[in-house]
Design an enzyme around this catalytic site. Sequence first.
Site, PDB file in Angstrom:
ATOM      1  N   SER A  17       8.054  25.950  39.190  1.00  0.00           N
ATOM      2  CA  SER A  17       7.676  26.971  38.508  1.00  0.00           C
ATOM      3  C   SER A  17       8.731  27.495  37.641  1.00  0.00           C
ATOM      4  O   SER A  17       9.999  27.332  38.020  1.00  0.00           O
ATOM      5  CB  SER A  17       6.955  28.061  39.539  1.00  0.00           C
ATOM      6  N   TYR A  61       7.984  33.334  46.401  1.00  0.00           N
ATOM      7  CA  TYR A  61       7.475  32.198  45.594  1.00  0.00           C
ATOM      8  C   TYR A  61       8.545  31.178  45.027  1.00  0.00           C
ATOM      9  O   TYR A  61       8.658  30.144  45.144  1.00  0.00           O
ATOM     10  CB  TYR A  61       6.568  32.831  44.730  1.00  0.00           C
TER      11      TYR A  61
END
Length: 335
Positions: A127, A152
């Site tokens: 990501s 995350y």
Amino acid sequence: MRILVTGAAGFIGYHVSQRLLERGDEVLGFDNVNDYYDPTLKEARLERLEQHAGFGLMRASLEDREVVERAFRVFKPERVVNLAAQAGVRYSIENPRAYIDSNIVGFINILEGCRHHSIEHLVYASSSSVYGANTRLPFAVDHDVDHPVSLYAATKKSNELMAHTYSHLYGLPTTGLRFFTVYGPWGRPDMALFLFTRNILAGKPINVFNHGHHRRDFTYIDDIVEGVVRVLDRVPAADPDYDFGHATPAASAAPYRLYNIGSDRPIELMKYIGLIEDCLGRKAECNLLPLQPGDVPEAHADVEALRRDVGYAPTTSVETGVRRFIDWYRAYYRV
């Protein structure tokens, strides 16, 4: 080829599976179809995939080690695309353990499956959030990513490190893709384009964080899929002459690669909202709010390495992409 695609009921996983099936690959989807967002949208995606004779599905979670092992043993995939994960920066602040279970425990199960079943190539989702507090733009894969600002992001950085370890120890070819704000038809309801469209059509205000000063590298789903498939077909090789004295996080002596995958054309959030308004023929009522914890104010992908190695060339303008999403949204929800 036989390809295991985890997260096949998800936004990117659905589109990648469709592309692979259309070109003649056999795909086993692996997804727990959880309720992080509306499962009926996930079921609708799966219904479309199940129209292909080459598609099968296992409904389970990545952290279920025995079921993951069974998927490898029974299906005997040649390559794996790991797109299953607990997504969302803000949700990770509220439910951190869900990210450890899915993104860390689940990923080690995938790595072990690849290791023990001689997988030719593992492509996995990282990501853009790994860049965290980095302020150097555009974000390049050789930049420091040691300061994540959400759990995350930390789990995605961990995935990159875990993948490298398996590439180094066991010669497993792995490629990580740092996705930048993906949007398009069949998109996620928790993301900005979906939320904004739904609220504007309903006459409700939209929450605009950082007072609208965000810049994002919005990347259309078709361009993402093209990049994923090109990467899947290019298996990284070991480089015994790699110079660790001038190392970059993006490569190694092991068969390991990392790439950014984005549009390389960031735009301001308020301009993005303006495009949505133009397509809907309605003005948004904006509720301007401060920067959310875990968010970064600006993102811009340097995709030169992906362009050089696989010929990646995103072609969809944000104007075209937003229009296509809204056309899909209106047709799907009949509004």
